[in-house]
Design a protein around this motif. Structure first.
Motif, PDB file in Angstrom:
ATOM      1  N   LEU A  54       4.727   3.692  -2.084  1.00 40.48           N
ATOM      2  CA  LEU A  54       3.527   4.700  -1.982  1.00 40.48           C
ATOM      3  C   LEU A  54       2.918   4.435  -0.555  1.00 40.48           C
ATOM      4  O   LEU A  54       2.355   3.202  -0.381  1.00 40.48           O
ATOM      5  CB  LEU A  54       2.808   4.860  -3.208  1.00 40.48           C
ATOM      6  N   VAL A  55       2.295   5.589   0.015  1.00 40.88           N
ATOM      7  CA  VAL A  55       1.462   5.222   1.073  1.00 40.88           C
ATOM      8  C   VAL A  55       0.215   6.173   0.964  1.00 40.88           C
ATOM      9  O   VAL A  55       0.400   7.252   0.647  1.00 40.88           O
ATOM     10  CB  VAL A  55       2.040   5.471   2.527  1.00 40.88           C
ATOM     11  N   THR A  69      -9.988   2.114   8.033  1.00 39.83           N
ATOM     12  CA  THR A  69      -8.641   2.257   7.333  1.00 39.83           C
ATOM     13  C   THR A  69      -8.121   3.799   7.497  1.00 39.83           C
ATOM     14  O   THR A  69      -8.790   4.940   6.976  1.00 39.83           O
ATOM     15  CB  THR A  69      -8.802   1.899   5.867  1.00 39.83           C
ATOM     16  N   THR A  70      -7.027   3.935   7.950  1.00 37.92           N
ATOM     17  CA  THR A  70      -6.501   5.398   8.033  1.00 37.92           C
ATOM     18  C   THR A  70      -5.413   5.455   6.924  1.00 37.92           C
ATOM     19  O   THR A  70      -5.302   6.467   6.320  1.00 37.92           O
ATOM     20  CB  THR A  70      -5.963   5.572   9.490  1.00 37.92           C
ATOM     21  N   ILE A  71      -4.370   4.616   6.900  1.00 37.52           N
ATOM     22  CA  ILE A  71      -3.477   4.817   5.831  1.00 37.52           C
ATOM     23  C   ILE A  71      -3.077   3.232   5.306  1.00 37.52           C
ATOM     24  O   ILE A  71      -3.447   2.201   5.985  1.00 37.52           O
ATOM     25  CB  ILE A  71      -2.073   5.347   6.144  1.00 37.52           C
ATOM     26  N   PHE A  72      -2.753   3.008   4.117  1.00 42.59           N
ATOM     27  CA  PHE A  72      -2.502   1.542   3.609  1.00 42.59           C
ATOM     28  C   PHE A  72      -1.380   1.951   2.397  1.00 42.59           C
ATOM     29  O   PHE A  72      -1.136   3.083   1.883  1.00 42.59           O
ATOM     30  CB  PHE A  72      -3.647   0.917   3.078  1.00 42.59           C
ATOM     31  N   GLY A  73      -0.696   0.811   2.274  1.00 39.03           N
ATOM     32  CA  GLY A  73       0.517   0.813   1.078  1.00 39.03           C
ATOM     33  C   GLY A  73       0.490  -0.320   0.396  1.00 39.03           C
ATOM     34  O   GLY A  73      -0.630  -1.340   0.431  1.00 39.03           O
ATOM     35  N   TYR A  74       1.376  -0.750  -0.486  1.00 41.01           N
ATOM     36  CA  TYR A  74       1.550  -1.717  -1.477  1.00 41.01           C
ATOM     37  C   TYR A  74       1.097  -2.987  -0.420  1.00 41.01           C
ATOM     38  O   TYR A  74       0.709  -3.976  -1.020  1.00 41.01           O
ATOM     39  CB  TYR A  74       2.923  -1.654  -1.906  1.00 41.01           C
ATOM     40  N   GLU A  75       2.282  -3.279   0.695  1.00 40.58           N
ATOM     41  CA  GLU A  75       1.835  -4.696   1.556  1.00 40.58           C
ATOM     42  C   GLU A  75       0.629  -4.840   1.922  1.00 40.58           C
ATOM     43  O   GLU A  75       0.303  -6.025   2.209  1.00 40.58           O
ATOM     44  CB  GLU A  75       3.008  -4.462   2.702  1.00 40.58           C
ATOM     45  N   ASP A  76      -0.455  -3.741   2.015  1.00 41.50           N
ATOM     46  CA  ASP A  76      -1.543  -4.041   2.699  1.00 41.50           C
ATOM     47  C   ASP A  76      -2.646  -4.431   1.804  1.00 41.50           C
ATOM     48  O   ASP A  76      -3.472  -5.127   1.843  1.00 41.50           O
ATOM     49  CB  ASP A  76      -1.986  -2.773   3.148  1.00 41.50           C
ATOM     50  N   VAL A  77      -2.305  -4.421   0.207  1.00 44.54           N
ATOM     51  CA  VAL A  77      -3.165  -4.574  -0.684  1.00 44.54           C
ATOM     52  C   VAL A  77      -2.595  -5.919  -1.781  1.00 44.54           C
ATOM     53  O   VAL A  77      -3.271  -6.147  -2.473  1.00 44.54           O
ATOM     54  CB  VAL A  77      -3.726  -3.333  -1.675  1.00 44.54           C
TER      55      VAL A  77
END
Length: 73
Positions: free
Chosen positions: A7-8, A63-71
């Motif tokens: 997911l993004v 923060t513009t977009i984030f996904g699993y790897e970011d959190v």
């Protein structure tokens, strides 16, 4: 289910045009080079959001977009 790793999330506080640019860059990397969405978003900020200041850089200052790897921890 492992699908959450793909997911993004898109920041909905951005102008819709910028949201679309980030989704396009994410879904179609072969058509939109890396940084395309940041450039579109930065133009919008520079022209219509002067209150953010001249040094505001969308690629670093929000923060513009984030996904699993970011959190993930």
């Amino acid at each position: 289910m492992d699908c959450y790793k793909n997911l993004v999330y898109v920041n909905l506080a951005m102008p819709v045009i910028a949201q679309i640019a980030y989704v396009a860059e994410t879904f179609y990397p072969e058509l939109f080079e890396e940084g395309y969405a940041d450039s579109i978003h930065q133009k919008i900020v520079n022209q219509f959001m002067e209150y953010l200041g001249n040094g505001f850089d969308v690629s670093k200052d929000m923060t513009t977009i984030f996904g699993y790897e970011d959190v993930k921890h």
